[in-house]
Design a protein around this motif. Structure first.
Motif, PDB file in Angstrom:
ATOM      1  N   LYS A 147      38.666  35.357  32.741  1.00 42.12           N
ATOM      2  CA  LYS A 147      38.222  36.769  33.183  1.00 42.12           C
ATOM      3  C   LYS A 147      38.595  37.007  34.653  1.00 42.12           C
ATOM      4  O   LYS A 147      39.190  38.047  34.751  1.00 42.12           O
ATOM      5  N   TRP A 202      32.930  48.799  34.033  1.00 37.09           N
ATOM      6  CA  TRP A 202      33.644  48.542  35.339  1.00 37.09           C
ATOM      7  C   TRP A 202      35.033  49.151  35.223  1.00 37.09           C
ATOM      8  O   TRP A 202      35.664  49.533  36.235  1.00 37.09           O
ATOM      9  N   GLN A 219      32.649  46.105  42.307  1.00 37.02           N
ATOM     10  CA  GLN A 219      32.197  45.098  41.260  1.00 37.02           C
ATOM     11  C   GLN A 219      33.087  44.336  41.095  1.00 37.02           C
ATOM     12  O   GLN A 219      32.804  43.005  40.725  1.00 37.02           O
ATOM     13  N   LEU A 223      33.247  40.098  41.566  1.00 40.29           N
ATOM     14  CA  LEU A 223      33.181  39.207  40.496  1.00 40.29           C
ATOM     15  C   LEU A 223      34.356  38.367  40.782  1.00 40.29           C
ATOM     16  O   LEU A 223      34.106  37.043  40.605  1.00 40.29           O
ATOM     17  N   GLN A 226      33.112  35.817  43.264  1.00 38.81           N
ATOM     18  CA  GLN A 226      32.007  35.096  43.019  1.00 38.81           C
ATOM     19  C   GLN A 226      32.055  33.965  42.302  1.00 38.81           C
ATOM     20  O   GLN A 226      31.444  33.025  42.230  1.00 38.81           O
TER      21      GLN A 226
END
Length: 227
Positions: A147, A202, A219, A223, A226
């Motif tokens: 991802k 998103w 966002q 991501l 994170q």
């Protein structure tokens, strides 16, 4: 094309003199290619440098066993300059991912321009360093989840070539195989990840117009940092 418009599309020429820009526009050739056209084959590198006025292209390595997308370029970028500066053989070809408008300058005149404008030497060096840095980042992708790899590629395309809209930053909706090659994952994984990002709101995918809009860059960047 006016000189102001040319330098606006191609930041490479920000510091070129008006005289150089005027000369350049008298010697370039304009070409239009429809989607899926092979623009350059592996045997035709080194003859000219190409500048993308509009549209999207991919650089693809092809062999009898496999085809792999190596890079995606969009409006404002150029290609072919390394083959002119370094005459080593190239094993890649250039394919139009959309209808594209390109202007080209012959290798001889490109070299002449670099000698004429020392600032362009510096800008070309910066461009080369940027490309090396991008490939280095691609080399590090395997340490991330699938991802994150996909999101990183989408963000890079948006930052380099995205167009601002009311909904966000719009890029080409790439074929899953091409995006999968860039991210180093399987096409079916790419499909699932895009569906998930789309479901979260998103990104927005418009298959009819072949666009993908990054509607929440904040966002998506969060991501990436994170995970």
């Amino acid at each position: 094309m006016e000189t102001n418009a040319f330098s606006e599309i191609f930041p490479l020429f920000d510091f070129a003199s008006p005289e150089t820009l005027e000369w350049l526009l008298t010697v370039v050739e304009e070409q239009d290619y429809p989607k899926d056209t092979v623009i350059i084959t592996e045997d035709n590198w080194g003859k000219a440098v190409f500048f993308l006025v509009s549209g999207w292209i991919k650089l693809r390595y092809s062999s009898k066993e496999n085809q792999v997308t190596l890079d995606i370029l969009g409006r404002g970028d150029c290609f072919g300059e390394m083959a002119v500066l370094d005459e080593a053989p190239r094993l890649t070809e250039v394919i139009a991912l959309s209808d594209v408008e390109i202007i080209s300058i012959s290798a001889q005149r490109f070299i002449q321009m670099l000698y004429k404008e020392p600032q362009l030497h510096h800008r070309m060096l910066q461009l080369t360093v940027k490309r090396v840095r991008q490939f280095y980042r691609r080399f590090l992708l395997p340490q991330y989840t699938a991802k994150v790899r996909v999101v990183k590629m989408l963000i890079a395309l948006a930052e380099n070539y995205g167009q601002s809209t009311e909904r966000g930053t719009e890029i080409l909706y790439l074929p899953q195989r091409d995006l999968a090659d860039l991210a180093g994952i399987k096409p079916e994984e790419t499909v699932k990840i895009l569906e998930s990002l789309n479901h979260k709101g998103w990104i927005e995918i418009d298959k009819s117009h072949r666009t993908l809009t990054l509607t929440n860059l904040k966002q998506l960047n969060h991501l990436v940092k994170q995970l």
